[in-house]
Motif scaffolding. Structure first.
Motif, PDB file in Angstrom:
ATOM      1  N   ASN A   1      27.652  72.036 -11.808  1.00  0.00           N
ATOM      2  CA  ASN A   1      27.875  70.512 -12.128  1.00  0.00           C
ATOM      3  C   ASN A   1      29.590  70.501 -13.080  1.00  0.00           C
ATOM      4  O   ASN A   1      29.519  68.957 -13.259  1.00  0.00           O
ATOM      5  CB  ASN A   1      27.216  69.532 -13.017  1.00  0.00           C
ATOM      6  CG  ASN A   1      27.351  68.146 -13.440  1.00  0.00           C
ATOM      7  OD1 ASN A   1      27.441  67.065 -11.782  1.00  0.00           O
ATOM      8  ND2 ASN A   1      27.383  67.831 -14.197  1.00  0.00           N
ATOM      9  N   LEU A   2      30.002  70.924 -13.330  1.00  0.00           N
ATOM     10  CA  LEU A   2      31.622  70.934 -14.089  1.00  0.00           C
ATOM     11  C   LEU A   2      33.119  71.134 -12.570  1.00  0.00           C
ATOM     12  O   LEU A   2      32.853  71.948 -12.112  1.00  0.00           O
ATOM     13  CB  LEU A   2      31.708  72.044 -15.127  1.00  0.00           C
ATOM     14  CG  LEU A   2      30.504  71.840 -15.803  1.00  0.00           C
ATOM     15  CD1 LEU A   2      30.848  73.110 -16.743  1.00  0.00           C
ATOM     16  CD2 LEU A   2      30.731  70.793 -16.876  1.00  0.00           C
ATOM     17  N   GLN A   3      33.658  70.889 -12.884  1.00  0.00           N
ATOM     18  CA  GLN A   3      34.966  70.450 -12.288  1.00  0.00           C
ATOM     19  C   GLN A   3      36.768  69.994 -13.160  1.00  0.00           C
ATOM     20  O   GLN A   3      36.612  69.412 -14.450  1.00  0.00           O
ATOM     21  CB  GLN A   3      35.313  69.654 -10.943  1.00  0.00           C
ATOM     22  CG  GLN A   3      35.074  68.563 -11.385  1.00  0.00           C
ATOM     23  CD  GLN A   3      35.264  67.283  -9.807  1.00  0.00           C
ATOM     24  OE1 GLN A   3      35.352  67.508  -8.963  1.00  0.00           O
ATOM     25  NE2 GLN A   3      34.915  65.785 -10.984  1.00  0.00           N
ATOM     26  N   VAL A   4      37.420  70.820 -12.573  1.00  0.00           N
ATOM     27  CA  VAL A   4      39.031  70.728 -13.312  1.00  0.00           C
ATOM     28  C   VAL A   4      39.053  69.927 -12.970  1.00  0.00           C
ATOM     29  O   VAL A   4      40.094  69.539 -11.811  1.00  0.00           O
ATOM     30  CB  VAL A   4      39.549  72.178 -13.360  1.00  0.00           C
ATOM     31  CG1 VAL A   4      41.270  71.664 -14.082  1.00  0.00           C
ATOM     32  CG2 VAL A   4      38.918  73.259 -13.791  1.00  0.00           C
ATOM     33  N   LEU A   5      39.824  68.441 -13.895  1.00  0.00           N
ATOM     34  CA  LEU A   5      40.294  67.416 -12.970  1.00  0.00           C
ATOM     35  C   LEU A   5      41.755  67.867 -14.357  1.00  0.00           C
ATOM     36  O   LEU A   5      41.877  67.804 -15.075  1.00  0.00           O
ATOM     37  CB  LEU A   5      39.819  66.338 -13.036  1.00  0.00           C
ATOM     38  CG  LEU A   5      38.719  66.357 -13.013  1.00  0.00           C
ATOM     39  CD1 LEU A   5      37.793  64.857 -12.552  1.00  0.00           C
ATOM     40  CD2 LEU A   5      39.096  66.038 -10.317  1.00  0.00           C
ATOM     41  N   CYS A   6      42.840  66.886 -13.925  1.00  0.00           N
ATOM     42  CA  CYS A   6      43.877  66.556 -14.751  1.00  0.00           C
ATOM     43  C   CYS A   6      43.432  64.860 -15.578  1.00  0.00           C
ATOM     44  O   CYS A   6      42.745  64.392 -15.258  1.00  0.00           O
ATOM     45  CB  CYS A   6      45.001  66.381 -13.958  1.00  0.00           C
ATOM     46  SG  CYS A   6      45.271  64.638 -12.975  1.00  0.00           S
ATOM     47  N   GLU A   7      44.215  65.550 -16.656  1.00  0.00           N
ATOM     48  CA  GLU A   7      43.683  63.682 -17.375  1.00  0.00           C
ATOM     49  C   GLU A   7      43.775  62.867 -16.804  1.00  0.00           C
ATOM     50  O   GLU A   7      42.852  61.617 -17.032  1.00  0.00           O
ATOM     51  CB  GLU A   7      44.847  64.203 -18.482  1.00  0.00           C
ATOM     52  CG  GLU A   7      44.319  63.215 -19.518  1.00  0.00           C
ATOM     53  CD  GLU A   7      44.852  63.096 -21.004  1.00  0.00           C
ATOM     54  OE1 GLU A   7      44.775  62.745 -22.027  1.00  0.00           O
ATOM     55  OE2 GLU A   7      46.827  62.867 -21.642  1.00  0.00           O
ATOM     56  N   ASP A   8      44.479  62.451 -16.090  1.00  0.00           N
ATOM     57  CA  ASP A   8      44.778  60.823 -15.455  1.00  0.00           C
ATOM     58  C   ASP A   8      43.485  60.693 -14.387  1.00  0.00           C
ATOM     59  O   ASP A   8      42.985  59.844 -14.425  1.00  0.00           O
ATOM     60  CB  ASP A   8      45.743  60.765 -14.403  1.00  0.00           C
ATOM     61  CG  ASP A   8      47.495  60.691 -15.319  1.00  0.00           C
ATOM     62  OD1 ASP A   8      47.732  60.339 -16.728  1.00  0.00           O
ATOM     63  OD2 ASP A   8      48.737  60.771 -14.549  1.00  0.00           O
ATOM     64  N   CYS A   9      43.165  61.910 -13.759  1.00  0.00           N
ATOM     65  CA  CYS A   9      41.833  62.005 -12.419  1.00  0.00           C
ATOM     66  C   CYS A   9      40.926  61.684 -13.621  1.00  0.00           C
ATOM     67  O   CYS A   9      39.992  60.911 -12.538  1.00  0.00           O
ATOM     68  CB  CYS A   9      41.980  62.800 -11.833  1.00  0.00           C
ATOM     69  SG  CYS A   9      43.083  62.789 -10.492  1.00  0.00           S
ATOM     70  N   ASN A  10      40.727  62.366 -14.637  1.00  0.00           N
ATOM     71  CA  ASN A  10      39.902  62.378 -15.722  1.00  0.00           C
ATOM     72  C   ASN A  10      39.103  60.541 -16.039  1.00  0.00           C
ATOM     73  O   ASN A  10      38.085  59.955 -16.081  1.00  0.00           O
ATOM     74  CB  ASN A  10      39.519  63.026 -16.178  1.00  0.00           C
ATOM     75  CG  ASN A  10      37.982  63.683 -16.662  1.00  0.00           C
ATOM     76  OD1 ASN A  10      36.787  63.000 -16.128  1.00  0.00           O
ATOM     77  ND2 ASN A  10      38.221  63.588 -18.006  1.00  0.00           N
ATOM     78  N   ILE A  11      40.524  60.100 -16.715  1.00  0.00           N
ATOM     79  CA  ILE A  11      40.334  58.331 -16.912  1.00  0.00           C
ATOM     80  C   ILE A  11      40.245  57.729 -15.385  1.00  0.00           C
ATOM     81  O   ILE A  11      39.452  57.015 -15.897  1.00  0.00           O
ATOM     82  CB  ILE A  11      41.623  58.640 -17.610  1.00  0.00           C
ATOM     83  CG1 ILE A  11      41.512  59.552 -19.403  1.00  0.00           C
ATOM     84  CG2 ILE A  11      41.450  57.227 -18.319  1.00  0.00           C
ATOM     85  CD1 ILE A  11      43.146  59.740 -19.296  1.00  0.00           C
ATOM     86  N   ALA A  12      40.690  58.476 -14.129  1.00  0.00           N
ATOM     87  CA  ALA A  12      39.945  57.018 -13.798  1.00  0.00           C
ATOM     88  C   ALA A  12      38.576  57.358 -12.748  1.00  0.00           C
ATOM     89  O   ALA A  12      38.272  56.356 -12.388  1.00  0.00           O
ATOM     90  CB  ALA A  12      41.506  57.402 -12.265  1.00  0.00           C
ATOM     91  N   LYS A  13      38.346  58.623 -12.963  1.00  0.00           N
ATOM     92  CA  LYS A  13      37.127  58.405 -12.270  1.00  0.00           C
ATOM     93  C   LYS A  13      36.282  58.162 -13.997  1.00  0.00           C
ATOM     94  O   LYS A  13      35.751  58.195 -15.035  1.00  0.00           O
ATOM     95  CB  LYS A  13      37.146  59.620 -12.484  1.00  0.00           C
ATOM     96  CG  LYS A  13      35.313  60.197 -12.011  1.00  0.00           C
ATOM     97  CD  LYS A  13      34.927  61.990 -12.165  1.00  0.00           C
ATOM     98  CE  LYS A  13      33.811  62.486 -11.294  1.00  0.00           C
ATOM     99  NZ  LYS A  13      33.027  62.568 -12.859  1.00  0.00           N
ATOM    100  N   SER A  14      34.886  57.348 -13.514  1.00  0.00           N
ATOM    101  CA  SER A  14      34.428  56.262 -14.071  1.00  0.00           C
ATOM    102  C   SER A  14      32.950  57.100 -14.263  1.00  0.00           C
ATOM    103  O   SER A  14      32.750  58.271 -13.509  1.00  0.00           O
ATOM    104  CB  SER A  14      33.418  54.844 -13.955  1.00  0.00           C
ATOM    105  OG  SER A  14      33.128  54.567 -13.003  1.00  0.00           O
TER     106      SER A  14
END
Length: 133
Positions: A116-129
């Motif tokens: 259930n885990l994935q690596v995202l950059c800060e921008d993509c992680n913040i954009a994802k709700s």
């Protein structure tokens, strides 16, 4: 709070924080303090001993647990050090996060599930709700 005829005004997000701050203030100062709460009458305190006893939360911060930190590190080391969505890398200056695909708020049982885990950059992680999967 009032000291030497001068008034000091402070705002706090919670009643517990306000009481804690007043306790610290009374430790080094003499005077009186008015505590305002929405929908209630102001209360006057003249010493630390008059303050109510406020219970502190003992809830553990999930992101500070040993289990999460170890799993997070293993996910980061196993990844190709790039964002799964945009491909940005830490070498290009991106801050990488380990994201829960299905959010912890909706699926607490999957909080430590490696799948259930994935690596995202800060921008993509913040954009994802927490509605996005």
């Amino acid at each position: 709070m009032q000291k030497d005829g001068k008034s000091i005004r402070r705002e706090y997000k919670t009643h517990a924080r306000a009481v804690g701050a007043l306790g610290k203030w009374f430790s080094g100062n003499k005077g009186m303090a008015l505590l305002y709460q929405p929908g209630k009458q102001p209360v006057v305190y003249r010493s630390k001993h008059e303050l109510p006893i406020v219970k502190r939360s003992t809830q553990t911060n999930f992101y500070r647990t040993k289990a999460w930190r170890e799993l997070r590190l293993s996910i980061l080391l196993a990844s190709d050090c790039s964002c799964k969505i945009c491909g940005n890398t830490s070498e290009k200056g991106a801050v990488l996060h380990v994201d829960h695909i299905k959010p912890r708020s909706l699926y607490p049982e999957l909080a430590l599930d490696e799948g259930n885990l994935q690596v995202l950059c800060e921008d993509c992680n913040i954009a994802k709700s927490n509605n996005d999967v």
